[in-house]
Design an enzyme around this catalytic site. Structure first.
Site, PDB file in Angstrom:
ATOM      1  N   GLU A 133     -10.957 115.473 -31.550  1.00  0.00           N
ATOM      2  CA  GLU A 133     -10.816 115.328 -30.130  1.00  0.00           C
ATOM      3  C   GLU A 133     -11.487 114.210 -29.689  1.00  0.00           C
ATOM      4  O   GLU A 133     -11.915 113.982 -28.335  1.00  0.00           O
ATOM      5  CB  GLU A 133     -11.237 116.515 -29.321  1.00  0.00           C
ATOM      6  N   TYR A 187     -14.608 113.128 -30.478  1.00  0.00           N
ATOM      7  CA  TYR A 187     -16.074 113.403 -30.548  1.00  0.00           C
ATOM      8  C   TYR A 187     -16.724 112.566 -31.556  1.00  0.00           C
ATOM      9  O   TYR A 187     -15.940 111.749 -32.437  1.00  0.00           O
ATOM     10  CB  TYR A 187     -16.390 114.673 -30.493  1.00  0.00           C
ATOM     11  N   ARG A 236     -13.263 120.951 -37.767  1.00  0.00           N
ATOM     12  CA  ARG A 236     -12.218 120.753 -36.863  1.00  0.00           C
ATOM     13  C   ARG A 236     -11.780 119.472 -37.019  1.00  0.00           C
ATOM     14  O   ARG A 236     -12.454 118.414 -36.928  1.00  0.00           O
ATOM     15  CB  ARG A 236     -12.820 120.890 -35.343  1.00  0.00           C
ATOM     16  N   HIS A 290      -9.344 113.054 -26.124  1.00  0.00           N
ATOM     17  CA  HIS A 290      -9.810 113.366 -24.739  1.00  0.00           C
ATOM     18  C   HIS A 290      -9.186 112.225 -23.691  1.00  0.00           C
ATOM     19  O   HIS A 290      -8.838 112.560 -22.548  1.00  0.00           O
ATOM     20  CB  HIS A 290     -10.984 113.885 -24.401  1.00  0.00           C
ATOM     21  N   GLU A 291      -9.283 110.883 -24.525  1.00  0.00           N
ATOM     22  CA  GLU A 291      -8.632 109.718 -23.669  1.00  0.00           C
ATOM     23  C   GLU A 291      -7.342 109.722 -23.818  1.00  0.00           C
ATOM     24  O   GLU A 291      -6.549 108.568 -23.090  1.00  0.00           O
ATOM     25  CB  GLU A 291      -9.605 108.609 -23.968  1.00  0.00           C
ATOM     26  N   ARG A 318      -1.491 125.672 -27.382  1.00  0.00           N
ATOM     27  CA  ARG A 318      -0.269 126.590 -26.612  1.00  0.00           C
ATOM     28  C   ARG A 318       0.210 127.655 -27.513  1.00  0.00           C
ATOM     29  O   ARG A 318       1.383 127.718 -27.764  1.00  0.00           O
ATOM     30  CB  ARG A 318       0.592 125.270 -26.269  1.00  0.00           C
ATOM     31  N   GLN A 329      -6.755 125.789 -13.986  1.00  0.00           N
ATOM     32  CA  GLN A 329      -7.235 125.842 -12.775  1.00  0.00           C
ATOM     33  C   GLN A 329      -8.736 126.408 -12.692  1.00  0.00           C
ATOM     34  O   GLN A 329      -9.407 125.881 -11.907  1.00  0.00           O
ATOM     35  CB  GLN A 329      -6.347 126.558 -11.729  1.00  0.00           C
ATOM     36  N   CYS A 377     -10.523 127.306 -15.608  1.00  0.00           N
ATOM     37  CA  CYS A 377     -11.273 127.210 -17.010  1.00  0.00           C
ATOM     38  C   CYS A 377     -11.479 125.614 -16.882  1.00  0.00           C
ATOM     39  O   CYS A 377     -12.506 125.177 -16.683  1.00  0.00           O
ATOM     40  CB  CYS A 377     -10.399 127.673 -18.258  1.00  0.00           C
ATOM     41  N   ALA A 415      -2.116 137.896  -4.985  1.00  0.00           N
ATOM     42  CA  ALA A 415      -3.129 138.861  -4.358  1.00  0.00           C
ATOM     43  C   ALA A 415      -2.921 140.311  -4.236  1.00  0.00           C
ATOM     44  O   ALA A 415      -3.838 141.084  -4.276  1.00  0.00           O
ATOM     45  CB  ALA A 415      -3.512 138.135  -2.904  1.00  0.00           C
ATOM     46  N   LYS A 469       6.515 125.329 -15.816  1.00  0.00           N
ATOM     47  CA  LYS A 469       5.831 126.423 -15.262  1.00  0.00           C
ATOM     48  C   LYS A 469       6.472 127.712 -15.472  1.00  0.00           C
ATOM     49  O   LYS A 469       6.344 128.769 -14.952  1.00  0.00           O
ATOM     50  CB  LYS A 469       5.692 126.307 -13.858  1.00  0.00           C
ATOM     51  N   GLY A 510      -2.805 134.319   0.840  1.00  0.00           N
ATOM     52  CA  GLY A 510      -2.538 133.124   1.663  1.00  0.00           C
ATOM     53  C   GLY A 510      -2.379 133.702   3.210  1.00  0.00           C
ATOM     54  O   GLY A 510      -2.651 133.000   4.054  1.00  0.00           O
TER      55      GLY A 510
END
Length: 686
Positions: free
Chosen positions: A165, A167, A215, A253-254, A294, A345, A347, A394, A431, A663
């Protein structure tokens, strides 16, 4: 047993893992500071109780130079090791195994002490690293070894050495970040010295009966990354140096290619692990390989193992979503698994915002002691009759939590199916995972005994007999009031997002989208894909983003080759600045890049002057300057939402206890994270 490969034990020689499932490393924020050890113990113990084969903690730096940020989690002293024992004891008490990840961030460190092979600043940190001397490199090696020894002292079953990754160890491997001319740079043999020296000395220090996972970055996805021959050479060296397991790392990551977002195809990079595993097996190397990225259902994991893509599967966020993932799979209750939808969202977005990470679909994650679903007293007086109006996120969260605790719950919705706005979201290309949340809640409604009433529009009179009424009635689209939008002569030219997504109204080839929040971006992607989702077509997804075979192109990095856009789209917003500024920190760039590849025009600081037969007339800035026509066959209104609270006032007037959630309480951008959290918290407290 439905998942024979997934649930098969893995014999490592000196120890056996109960199954082939690794809970991959995730930084939750609990690692940073001394006050969260008990909380981490509860969090990890719940996952061990859920029967995961091996847990890997979030990353711990071996020294200050390796910090991800100031005062980040560090394991460098015996005192720190003693504090970790509460975690290892809790996991072992549940029959689990746990390894500590050693994470040295190198130039990715968001702190002034960061170090690297060369003095080259990272694009994701404002700090320029100090170039290490020969002596400095030896100090880093010593710190890795000491950290591994302390992990063993703390009771961990092993360590994961983070070498991917982008690092620290990964930075030494490639000329992109290593421009040294001494014995640690230049040839690949020199550049890979550091990770191999670290592993060799860790194995000597901890002995033969301690798990060491390495890793390994199999696909850097950056310019001047590792070639496939170099990856193979490193893998052979890692085995020789004493690694017990090799875990798959994908992308720095970049890198400007998504690797774990929901739009990435399921198991979208497992082919790379298989490629390495097949080659190593041909050479007689049998060290188990772990595939990652994934993988979020037991079916996907089982298939990967059955086809020989890997010996073990790593799932990280799925264990935020459901700590009982493995147990439910073993008990043939896979339909009850709360599936990770890879939204990021609660995590990763929380991590970058310096908040404790959790999970959109499971807000109890990392908050197990605070959000506790406690059954009510068995007396009839404690049992309430509760109505929940609205079966969106909700309402479903509140209803099932209340029913699980023992209340009598009736869930009403005017629609023919549960889900509310999630039924719109799951139609957006990329999605599709949102459908899993609806499957989960549908099953949970059955299991907890919620009385579900669909196609039922309730009135005030219908609700008077209930002890409490929860209004989860959601939102209605906000009317932007643009001149001409309601002109009968333009019927069919001006549509709301509901017309497009729910009612499937016809849309022309030239489209202007009013509003560039999450819904505006979703509608743009929906109209661009026109029924073909790249997420469900892995080869097309790889072409679109520029992911190639690393044996043919260095680091697997190709020039993106997006398919031609199916419509000409202009996305507009009133406020100045970047479009999609409110999108997720770790996913917003993906949506902007996807639209840019499809040549979507993005305009900010816009005033909507009028809609005519020709299209949308706009001007710019406070002075309404530079009026221009955005030629369009269709204008889609995505200008925000308003709470739907029409039942609130009459219910309160009738003396009913009313609670607003989701909402109905606060519209803003549609926010399932907030909605499910509110529903769960209220369900725990009534």
């Amino acid at each position: 047993m439905s998942y024979p490969h997934l649930l098969e034990p893995l014999d490592l020689g000196f120890t056996t893992l109960k199954n082939r499932v690794l809970m991959g490393s995730m930084h939750t924020g609990l690692e940073d500071g001394r006050k969260h050890f008990e909380r981490m113990a509860v969090y990890f113990a719940e996952r061990a109780r859920g029967e995961v084969g091996l847990i890997v903690t979030g990353g711990y730096a071996p020294n200050i130079e390796g910090w991800a940020k100031p005062f980040a989690g560090t394991l460098a002293t015996s005192g720190a090791a003693r504090r970790h024992q509460v975690i290892t004891r809790a996991v072992h008490a549940e029959g689990g195994k746990i390894a500590l990840q050693i994470l040295h961030t190198g130039r990715y460190g968001y702190q002034p002490f960061c170090v690297a092979p060369s003095r080259i600043q990272s694009p994701i940190s404002p700090f320029t690293p100090r170039e290490l001397s020969e002596r400095g490199i030896q100090r880093q090696i010593n710190a890795f070894v000491r950290c591994a020894q302390l992990a063993r002292e703390a009771g961990y079953d092993g360590v994961e050495v983070m070498g991917s990754e982008g690092y620290f160890l990964n930075q030494f491997l490639v000329t992109h970040t290593n421009q040294r001319s001494d014995g640690w740079g230049g040839s690949y043999e020199n550049r890979m010295r550091l990770p191999l020296e670290v592993l060799t000395r860790i194995r000597a220090a901890v002995g033969p009966d301690f798990i060491i996972i390495y890793r390994l970055s199999m696909l850097d996805l950056i310019p001047n990354g590792s070639s496939w021959d170099e990856v193979l050479q490193l893998a052979r060296g890692v085995v020789k140096a004493g690694a017990t397991l090799i875990n798959t790392g994908i992308g720095w990551h970049e890198a400007r290619i998504p690797t774990i977002a929901t739009s990435v195809p399921r198991a979208g990079f497992a082919w790379v692990t298989k490629k390495l595993r097949d080659q190593l097996r041909l050479e007689g190397i049998t060290t188990p390989l772990i595939t990652s990225n994934r993988i979020n259902t037991p079916e996907v994991a089982e298939n990967l193992l059955a086809e020989g893509s890997a010996d073990m599967v790593s799932m990280a966020r799925p264990f935020l979503a459901d700590p009982e993932f493995v147990k439910k799979a073993r008990e043939n209750r896979a339909d009850e698994i709360n599936t990770c939808i890879a939204c990021n969202q609660a995590c990763l977005d929380h991590t970058f915002a310096q908040k404790i990470s959790s999970c959109l679909v499971n807000p109890r994650a990392a908050f197990e002691q605070e959000i506790n679903i406690i059954p009510i007293a068995k007396s009839q007086q404690a049992r309430k009759k509760v109505a929940v109006v609205g079966a969106g996120p909700a309402g479903m969260a509140a209803a099932t939590t209340l029913a699980e605790r023992g209340h009598e719950v009736h869930l009403f919705d005017a629609a023919a199916e549960i889900g509310g706005q999630f039924n719109l979201a799951r139609q957006i290309p990329g999605k599709e995972e949102f459908a899993e949340t609806l499957r989960y809640f549908g099953r949970r409604i059955e299991v907890t005994g919620v009385h579900l009433h669909l196609n039922r529009r309730v009135t005030t009179e219908d609700l008077l007999a209930y002890d409490d009424v929860l209004l989860a009635t959601g939102v209605t689209p906000r009317d932007p009031g643009i001149k001409g939008q309601d002109d009968p002569a333009l019927a069919g030219k001006v549509l709301s997002y509901l017309d497009v997504l729910a009612r499937k109204a016809p849309v022309g080839q030239r489209v202007a989208i009013v509003g560039a929040g999450g819904i505006g971006f979703d509608v743009a992607e929906y109209l661009l894909e026109a029924g073909h989702s790249l997420t469900l077509d892995a080869p097309a997804w790889r072409r679109e983003w520029g992911v190639g075979d690393p044996a043919e192109v260095r680091a697997g990095l190709l020039r993106p080759a997006p398919s031609p856009p199916r419509r000409a789209i202009t996305l507009l917003q009133r406020k100045a600045g970047k479009l999609g500024g409110g999108l997720g920190k770790t996913t917003g760039w993906i949506h902007r890049a996807a639209l840019k590849m499809k040549q979507v025009e993005m305009l900010a600081d816009v005033n909507y002057e009028a809609i005519t037969a020709e299209g949308l007339w706009v001007s710019y800035g406070e002075k309404h300057r530079d009026t221009q026509l955005i030629a369009a066959d269709t204008i889609v209104l995505c200008a925000g939402q308003l709470p739907n609270r029409e039942l609130e006032a009459p219910l309160r007037s009738a003396g009913v206890r009313v609670h607003l959630i989701g909402g109905a309480l606060e519209a803003g951008e549609l926010d399932a994270k907030r909605a499910i959290l509110q529903g769960t918290r209220l369900g725990c407290s009534l």
